[in-house]
Design a protein around this motif. Structure first.
Motif, PDB file in Angstrom:
ATOM      1  N   VAL A  16       0.794  -1.159  -0.035  1.00  0.00           N
ATOM      2  CA  VAL A  16      -0.104   0.097   0.160  1.00  0.00           C
ATOM      3  C   VAL A  16       0.859   1.371   0.014  1.00  0.00           C
ATOM      4  CG1 VAL A  16      -2.058   1.249   0.885  1.00  0.00           C
ATOM      5  CG2 VAL A  16      -1.616  -1.424   1.447  1.00  0.00           C
ATOM      6  N   GLU A  17       0.984   1.896  -1.103  1.00  0.00           N
ATOM      7  CA  GLU A  17       2.246   2.896  -1.432  1.00  0.00           C
ATOM      8  C   GLU A  17       1.234   4.283  -0.883  1.00  0.00           C
ATOM      9  OE1 GLU A  17       4.551   5.672  -2.164  1.00  0.00           O
ATOM     10  OE2 GLU A  17       2.561   5.760  -3.463  1.00  0.00           O
ATOM     11  N   ASP A  18       2.002   5.110  -0.022  1.00  0.00           N
ATOM     12  CA  ASP A  18       1.305   6.190   0.718  1.00  0.00           C
ATOM     13  C   ASP A  18       1.824   7.419   0.258  1.00  0.00           C
ATOM     14  OD1 ASP A  18      -0.769   6.936   2.240  1.00  0.00           O
ATOM     15  OD2 ASP A  18       0.447   7.108   4.297  1.00  0.00           O
ATOM     16  N   CYS A  19       2.087   7.355  -0.771  1.00  0.00           N
ATOM     17  CA  CYS A  19       2.581   8.767  -1.542  1.00  0.00           C
ATOM     18  C   CYS A  19       3.998   9.176  -1.066  1.00  0.00           C
ATOM     19  CB  CYS A  19       1.794   9.729  -1.532  1.00  0.00           C
ATOM     20  SG  CYS A  19      -0.019   9.403  -2.174  1.00  0.00           S
ATOM     21  N   GLY A  20       4.699   8.246  -1.003  1.00  0.00           N
ATOM     22  CA  GLY A  20       6.132   8.682  -0.762  1.00  0.00           C
ATOM     23  C   GLY A  20       6.831   9.454  -1.742  1.00  0.00           C
ATOM     24  N   THR A  21       8.156   9.817  -1.395  1.00  0.00           N
ATOM     25  CA  THR A  21       8.754  10.868  -2.342  1.00  0.00           C
ATOM     26  C   THR A  21      10.260  10.311  -2.627  1.00  0.00           C
ATOM     27  OG1 THR A  21       9.602  12.042  -0.456  1.00  0.00           O
ATOM     28  CG2 THR A  21       7.500  12.889  -1.357  1.00  0.00           C
ATOM     29  N   ASP A  22      10.500   9.357  -2.454  1.00  0.00           N
ATOM     30  CA  ASP A  22      11.814   8.650  -2.676  1.00  0.00           C
ATOM     31  C   ASP A  22      11.756   7.627  -4.009  1.00  0.00           C
ATOM     32  OD1 ASP A  22      10.623   6.550  -1.568  1.00  0.00           O
ATOM     33  OD2 ASP A  22      12.193   6.189  -0.071  1.00  0.00           O
ATOM     34  N   GLY A  23      12.583   6.792  -4.090  1.00  0.00           N
ATOM     35  CA  GLY A  23      12.485   5.763  -5.274  1.00  0.00           C
ATOM     36  C   GLY A  23      11.876   4.490  -4.811  1.00  0.00           C
ATOM     37  N   THR A  24      11.161   4.255  -3.805  1.00  0.00           N
ATOM     38  CA  THR A  24      10.640   2.963  -3.363  1.00  0.00           C
ATOM     39  C   THR A  24      10.016   2.348  -4.591  1.00  0.00           C
ATOM     40  OG1 THR A  24      10.361   3.911  -0.987  1.00  0.00           O
ATOM     41  CG2 THR A  24       9.204   2.012  -1.726  1.00  0.00           C
ATOM     42  N   MET A  25       8.949   3.139  -5.322  1.00  0.00           N
ATOM     43  CA  MET A  25       8.083   2.442  -6.017  1.00  0.00           C
ATOM     44  C   MET A  25       8.747   1.972  -7.173  1.00  0.00           C
ATOM     45  SD  MET A  25       5.097   2.153  -5.283  1.00  0.00           S
ATOM     46  CE  MET A  25       4.519   1.441  -6.585  1.00  0.00           C
ATOM     47  N   ASP A  26      10.064   2.806  -7.778  1.00  0.00           N
ATOM     48  CA  ASP A  26      10.952   2.196  -8.788  1.00  0.00           C
ATOM     49  C   ASP A  26      11.538   0.713  -8.092  1.00  0.00           C
ATOM     50  OD1 ASP A  26      10.434   4.483 -10.441  1.00  0.00           O
ATOM     51  OD2 ASP A  26      11.826   5.594  -9.642  1.00  0.00           O
ATOM     52  N   ILE A  27      11.912   0.741  -7.008  1.00  0.00           N
ATOM     53  CA  ILE A  27      12.461  -0.528  -6.715  1.00  0.00           C
ATOM     54  C   ILE A  27      11.300  -1.584  -6.683  1.00  0.00           C
ATOM     55  CG2 ILE A  27      13.398  -1.683  -4.703  1.00  0.00           C
ATOM     56  CD1 ILE A  27      14.929   0.971  -4.178  1.00  0.00           C
ATOM     57  N   ILE A  28      10.153  -1.359  -6.447  1.00  0.00           N
ATOM     58  CA  ILE A  28       9.050  -2.387  -6.190  1.00  0.00           C
ATOM     59  C   ILE A  28       8.872  -2.625  -7.624  1.00  0.00           C
ATOM     60  CG2 ILE A  28       6.449  -2.893  -5.856  1.00  0.00           C
ATOM     61  CD1 ILE A  28       7.122  -0.898  -3.261  1.00  0.00           C
ATOM     62  N   ASN A  29       8.607  -1.942  -8.555  1.00  0.00           N
ATOM     63  CA  ASN A  29       8.260  -2.251 -10.092  1.00  0.00           C
ATOM     64  C   ASN A  29       9.444  -2.768 -10.626  1.00  0.00           C
ATOM     65  OD1 ASN A  29       5.637  -0.931 -10.242  1.00  0.00           O
ATOM     66  ND2 ASN A  29       6.475   1.199 -10.355  1.00  0.00           N
ATOM     67  N   ARG A  30      10.600  -2.664 -10.310  1.00  0.00           N
ATOM     68  CA  ARG A  30      11.568  -3.449 -10.983  1.00  0.00           C
ATOM     69  C   ARG A  30      11.709  -4.973 -10.303  1.00  0.00           C
ATOM     70  NH1 ARG A  30      14.986   1.285 -10.263  1.00  0.00           N
ATOM     71  NH2 ARG A  30      15.984   0.544  -8.628  1.00  0.00           N
ATOM     72  N   TYR A  31      11.261  -5.020  -9.269  1.00  0.00           N
ATOM     73  CA  TYR A  31      11.351  -6.438  -8.497  1.00  0.00           C
ATOM     74  C   TYR A  31      10.189  -6.976  -9.306  1.00  0.00           C
ATOM     75  CZ  TYR A  31      11.375  -9.867  -4.970  1.00  0.00           C
ATOM     76  OH  TYR A  31      11.711 -11.115  -4.361  1.00  0.00           O
ATOM     77  N   ILE A  32       8.903  -6.418  -9.272  1.00  0.00           N
ATOM     78  CA  ILE A  32       7.838  -7.347 -10.041  1.00  0.00           C
ATOM     79  C   ILE A  32       8.242  -7.478 -11.425  1.00  0.00           C
ATOM     80  CG2 ILE A  32       5.303  -7.034 -10.672  1.00  0.00           C
ATOM     81  CD1 ILE A  32       4.842  -5.077  -8.268  1.00  0.00           C
ATOM     82  N   ASP A  33       8.662  -6.583 -12.182  1.00  0.00           N
ATOM     83  CA  ASP A  33       9.009  -6.811 -13.540  1.00  0.00           C
ATOM     84  C   ASP A  33       9.978  -8.107 -13.797  1.00  0.00           C
ATOM     85  OD1 ASP A  33       7.496  -4.966 -14.342  1.00  0.00           O
ATOM     86  OD2 ASP A  33       8.970  -3.450 -14.725  1.00  0.00           O
ATOM     87  N   LYS A  34      11.132  -8.237 -12.823  1.00  0.00           N
ATOM     88  CA  LYS A  34      12.039  -9.261 -12.964  1.00  0.00           C
ATOM     89  C   LYS A  34      11.448 -10.409 -12.463  1.00  0.00           C
ATOM     90  CE  LYS A  34      16.699 -10.328 -11.340  1.00  0.00           C
ATOM     91  NZ  LYS A  34      17.821  -9.876 -10.527  1.00  0.00           N
ATOM     92  N   ALA A  35      10.770 -10.534 -11.175  1.00  0.00           N
ATOM     93  CA  ALA A  35      10.103 -11.890 -10.707  1.00  0.00           C
ATOM     94  C   ALA A  35       8.976 -12.345 -11.380  1.00  0.00           C
ATOM     95  CB  ALA A  35       9.879 -11.413  -9.266  1.00  0.00           C
TER      96      ALA A  35
END
Length: 252
Positions: free
Chosen positions: A38-57
């Motif tokens: 549940v992404e709560d509108c952060g301002t760092d690169g967390t979502m990029d990391i999550i998306n890369r993980y999902i794409d790879k896995a």
């Protein structure tokens, strides 16, 4: 889905830890789970990391849920609860870690005890997620009265069975220490929390400013007693003394 465990993770500016946290879920020996980020509108690169993980896995069990604006951990967990498909609800903070057998052992324990609410022991960890050797042991059971003086239930260790306790009862109050407020409310209704005294979780202490601020922790627990639970001044003081003793003991 009867055996599905829905794992709810509120995510806000967790880029330092989030990949390791997702990986600890992917490594679980019990594989019937969904991970709700549940992404709560952060301002760092967390979502990029999550998306890369999902794409790879390519793991369809991992789902991203976006909040429309920053609303805090309680509302993020409640949003995850609303979206959850599983019978079982487990919470995981974005910087904490599970051992690979956590879900399997906890679910087996829950079924053995025919319980609605279970929690486990845990170990404090450093910023790198390495265990410090300081392990928190948990009691076999906790009632409401016992829990008031013993806030040993740690969010990342908890699991609920929604066939035994309705989802509407699991929504976290939007107050400080929302997790403890939920445990109190559930236990006040007559449920018992069962403790599995095994070290299945690593609690990363670094960066948790709210928990590490001792004065703030004191204010939070006192306000829970007086405002959320409506306890009298003498009764609040009684439970607070035991809470303070146990809180210090856990950390030394």
């Amino acid at each position: 889905m009867d055996g599905l465990v829905s794992i709810i993770v509120p995510v806000y500016n967790a880029e330092k830890y989030i990949e390791e946290t997702i990986a600890c879920v992917a490594a679980q020996t019990y594989e019937n789970w969904e991970l709700l980020m549940v992404e709560d509108c952060g301002t760092d690169g967390t979502m990029d990391i999550i998306n890369r993980y999902i794409d790879k896995a390519g793991d369809a069990r991992i789902r991203i849920i976006r909040q429309p604006y920053n609303q805090g951990a309680a509302r993020a967990r409640n949003r995850g609860l609303q979206e959850a498909r599983g019978r079982y609800i487990a919470y995981l903070d974005a910087d904490d870690l599970w051992v690979p057998e956590k879900l399997e052992l906890e679910l087996t324990f829950m079924k053995e005890k025919d319980a609605a609410f279970v929690f486990t022991g845990y170990e404090f960890a450093d910023e790198q997620g390495r265990g410090t050797g300081k392990i928190v042991h948990v009691p076999e059971t906790l009632s409401y009265r016992q829990a008031l003086s013993n806030t040993t239930i740690f969010t990342t260790t908890v699991m609920f069975d929604t066939k035994k306790i309705g989802r509407e009862k699991l929504e976290m109050p939007v107050v400080k220490s929302e997790d403890s407020a939920l445990w109190f409310r559930v236990l006040r209704e007559g449920y018992t929390a069962y403790g599995l005294d095994e070290n299945l979780v690593r609690y990363r202490r670094a960066g948790k400013s709210l928990s590490s601020n001792k004065l703030e922790a004191i204010r939070r627990i006192w306000n829970l007693y007086r405002r959320s639970e409506g306890l009298s001044l003498p009764r609040s003081a009684y439970h607070f003394c035991f809470w303070a003793f146990r809180a210090v003991k856990r950390r030394i």
